[in-house]
Write a protein that holds these residues in place. Structure first.
Motif, PDB file in Angstrom:
ATOM      1  N   ARG A   9      50.786  41.004  50.608  1.00 52.15           N
ATOM      2  CA  ARG A   9      51.120  42.184  49.228  1.00 52.15           C
ATOM      3  C   ARG A   9      49.268  42.029  48.503  1.00 52.15           C
ATOM      4  O   ARG A   9      48.722  40.766  48.179  1.00 52.15           O
ATOM      5  CB  ARG A   9      51.819  41.391  48.120  1.00 52.15           C
ATOM      6  CG  ARG A   9      52.983  41.474  49.026  1.00 52.15           C
ATOM      7  CD  ARG A   9      54.211  42.695  49.408  1.00 52.15           C
ATOM      8  NE  ARG A   9      53.253  43.263  50.333  1.00 52.15           N
ATOM      9  CZ  ARG A   9      54.548  44.294  50.754  1.00 52.15           C
ATOM     10  NH1 ARG A   9      54.704  45.252  50.339  1.00 52.15           N
ATOM     11  NH2 ARG A   9      53.515  44.587  52.585  1.00 52.15           N
ATOM     12  N   ASP A  68      54.761  38.575  47.932  1.00 51.81           N
ATOM     13  CA  ASP A  68      56.280  38.803  47.146  1.00 51.81           C
ATOM     14  C   ASP A  68      57.344  37.872  47.366  1.00 51.81           C
ATOM     15  O   ASP A  68      57.196  37.385  48.476  1.00 51.81           O
ATOM     16  CB  ASP A  68      56.486  39.931  47.162  1.00 51.81           C
ATOM     17  CG  ASP A  68      56.077  41.522  46.763  1.00 51.81           C
ATOM     18  OD1 ASP A  68      54.858  41.164  46.367  1.00 51.81           O
ATOM     19  OD2 ASP A  68      55.804  42.739  46.629  1.00 51.81           O
ATOM     20  N   ASN A  99      63.331  40.812  44.917  1.00 48.76           N
ATOM     21  CA  ASN A  99      61.685  40.730  44.274  1.00 48.76           C
ATOM     22  C   ASN A  99      61.470  39.706  42.905  1.00 48.76           C
ATOM     23  O   ASN A  99      61.231  41.044  42.212  1.00 48.76           O
ATOM     24  CB  ASN A  99      60.914  42.371  45.055  1.00 48.76           C
ATOM     25  CG  ASN A  99      59.931  41.512  45.429  1.00 48.76           C
ATOM     26  OD1 ASN A  99      59.375  40.599  44.566  1.00 48.76           O
ATOM     27  ND2 ASN A  99      59.317  42.180  46.384  1.00 48.76           N
ATOM     28  N   GLY A 127      58.397  39.021  42.297  1.00 53.99           N
ATOM     29  CA  GLY A 127      56.598  39.059  41.959  1.00 53.99           C
ATOM     30  C   GLY A 127      55.783  38.694  42.713  1.00 53.99           C
ATOM     31  O   GLY A 127      56.132  38.626  44.061  1.00 53.99           O
ATOM     32  N   TRP A 128      54.386  38.821  42.761  1.00 54.28           N
ATOM     33  CA  TRP A 128      53.506  37.986  43.076  1.00 54.28           C
ATOM     34  C   TRP A 128      53.281  36.875  42.874  1.00 54.28           C
ATOM     35  O   TRP A 128      53.198  36.143  41.407  1.00 54.28           O
ATOM     36  CB  TRP A 128      52.683  39.329  43.433  1.00 54.28           C
ATOM     37  CG  TRP A 128      51.455  39.188  43.929  1.00 54.28           C
ATOM     38  CD1 TRP A 128      50.921  39.083  45.226  1.00 54.28           C
ATOM     39  CD2 TRP A 128      50.541  38.711  43.751  1.00 54.28           C
ATOM     40  NE1 TRP A 128      50.299  39.400  45.757  1.00 54.28           N
ATOM     41  CE2 TRP A 128      49.301  38.568  44.447  1.00 54.28           C
ATOM     42  CE3 TRP A 128      49.798  37.677  42.585  1.00 54.28           C
ATOM     43  CZ2 TRP A 128      47.579  38.185  44.891  1.00 54.28           C
ATOM     44  CZ3 TRP A 128      49.108  37.312  42.523  1.00 54.28           C
ATOM     45  CH2 TRP A 128      47.506  37.319  43.516  1.00 54.28           C
ATOM     46  N   TYR A 149      64.090  44.683  42.050  1.00 55.41           N
ATOM     47  CA  TYR A 149      62.369  44.574  41.968  1.00 55.41           C
ATOM     48  C   TYR A 149      62.290  44.404  40.132  1.00 55.41           C
ATOM     49  O   TYR A 149      62.254  44.810  39.238  1.00 55.41           O
ATOM     50  CB  TYR A 149      60.979  45.439  41.924  1.00 55.41           C
ATOM     51  CG  TYR A 149      60.881  45.848  43.437  1.00 55.41           C
ATOM     52  CD1 TYR A 149      60.024  45.583  43.987  1.00 55.41           C
ATOM     53  CD2 TYR A 149      62.289  46.849  43.923  1.00 55.41           C
ATOM     54  CE1 TYR A 149      59.542  45.482  45.258  1.00 55.41           C
ATOM     55  CE2 TYR A 149      61.413  47.442  45.306  1.00 55.41           C
ATOM     56  CZ  TYR A 149      61.096  46.410  46.550  1.00 55.41           C
ATOM     57  OH  TYR A 149      60.651  47.439  47.732  1.00 55.41           O
ATOM     58  N   SER A 169      55.112  40.235  38.123  1.00 59.61           N
ATOM     59  CA  SER A 169      55.835  41.979  38.128  1.00 59.61           C
ATOM     60  C   SER A 169      54.783  43.550  38.432  1.00 59.61           C
ATOM     61  O   SER A 169      54.431  43.351  37.191  1.00 59.61           O
ATOM     62  CB  SER A 169      57.056  41.731  37.418  1.00 59.61           C
ATOM     63  OG  SER A 169      57.698  40.596  37.158  1.00 59.61           O
ATOM     64  N   TYR A 227      55.655  45.601  40.432  1.00 58.83           N
ATOM     65  CA  TYR A 227      55.794  46.976  41.401  1.00 58.83           C
ATOM     66  C   TYR A 227      56.336  48.593  40.130  1.00 58.83           C
ATOM     67  O   TYR A 227      56.408  48.132  39.228  1.00 58.83           O
ATOM     68  CB  TYR A 227      57.719  46.454  41.613  1.00 58.83           C
ATOM     69  CG  TYR A 227      58.111  47.939  42.350  1.00 58.83           C
ATOM     70  CD1 TYR A 227      57.503  47.954  43.287  1.00 58.83           C
ATOM     71  CD2 TYR A 227      59.453  48.155  42.006  1.00 58.83           C
ATOM     72  CE1 TYR A 227      58.629  49.130  44.097  1.00 58.83           C
ATOM     73  CE2 TYR A 227      59.956  48.956  42.847  1.00 58.83           C
ATOM     74  CZ  TYR A 227      59.623  49.850  43.730  1.00 58.83           C
ATOM     75  OH  TYR A 227      60.133  51.171  43.870  1.00 58.83           O
TER      76      TYR A 227
END
Length: 253
Positions: free
Chosen positions: A92, A101, A118, A120-121, A198, A207, A209
């Motif tokens: 990602r 993620d 999900n 987040g990153w 998400y 976050s 997305y």
């Protein structure tokens, strides 16, 4: 083979003709695919906009409605993380940095299926062999967009086998993720809810997305580009095969 049409001789070489038809077919196929992608993106944006007008829903919607009807809905509901399960969705990219993620299953009160969230990153460590340390709250509030139309092209193995958590994955495949759950969860749950929420805010992860990354207009521009290339290949082939009548030798009597 030579034919006469429109005051020209047309020299047809079958191997070049087949190659041209093959190239034009590929270009037209790419044009149609990009156009269809644009149509899909436009429908996705319309669904998300419609749900935004209606407002967010809670867990009751998961129980009452078919998952396909809920694609793009904004969900808000309290959940409980099914510890220790954490999947790290690989490759990602956020602002040019490589990471993962953070994906987890959560339990929803009075609901018979775990829901994938999900969060987040998170940035990846320097060494590929290392995985980031993630801290997931036991109970939290989901506030995000539900996507039930998921999928993509998977190359190679999806789930990296491991006896510990977190586990690295390449794509969210519900059957495979369910199979990787601890045995005691299999006894309580029969499968996973076929959708991913998400998270938009409220976590320590980033976050980022968006329901649509490339707008429909860009897909249509690509579709036009491929179609024009197909036209250009056809014109070049016609010009290359055309000969004026007066420049051709006369056939013998």
């Amino acid at each position: 083979m030579t034919i006469i049409a429109f005051n020209h001789y047309w020299v047809i070489r079958w191997h070049w003709l087949l190659l041209n038809l093959f190239a034009v077919g590929i270009l037209i196929g790419l044009s149609i695919w990009q156009w269809q992608r644009g149509e899909e993106k436009e429908k996705t944006l319309a669904r998300v906009a419609e749900w935004q007008v209606k407002g967010s829903l809670n867990a009751d919607a998961l129980k009452a409605m078919n998952p396909a009807q809920l694609d793009g809905v904004h969900l808000q509901m309290p959940v409980r993380w099914l510890a220790p399960v954490v999947w790290l969705l690989d490759n990602r990219i956020y602002q040019g940095r490589i990471g993962y993620d953070v994906v987890i299953p959560v339990a929803v009160e009075h609901f018979h299926q775990p829901v994938i969230v999900n969060l987040g990153w998170v940035e990846a460590p320097v060494q590929r062999s290392d995985l980031p340390v993630v801290k997931v709250p036991g109970d939290f509030y989901v506030d995000g967009i539900l996507r039930t139309r998921t999928g993509g092209l998977l190359l190679g193995q999806n789930l990296e086998s491991s006896n510990s958590w977190p586990q690295r994955i390449q794509q969210v495949e519900f059957d495979q993720l369910y199979a990787s759950l601890p045995t005691d969860m299999h006894q309580e749950y029969k499968d996973l809810y076929p959708g991913v929420v998400y998270q938009q805010q409220g976590t320590r992860f980033i976050s980022y997305y968006r329901p649509v990354v490339m707008p429909p207009e860009k897909h249509r521009a690509y579709a036009l580009q491929w179609a024009l290339l197909a036209l250009a290949v056809t014109i070049i082939a016609l010009v290359a095969s055309a000969r004026r009548r007066e420049t051709m030798p006369k056939p013998p009597d």
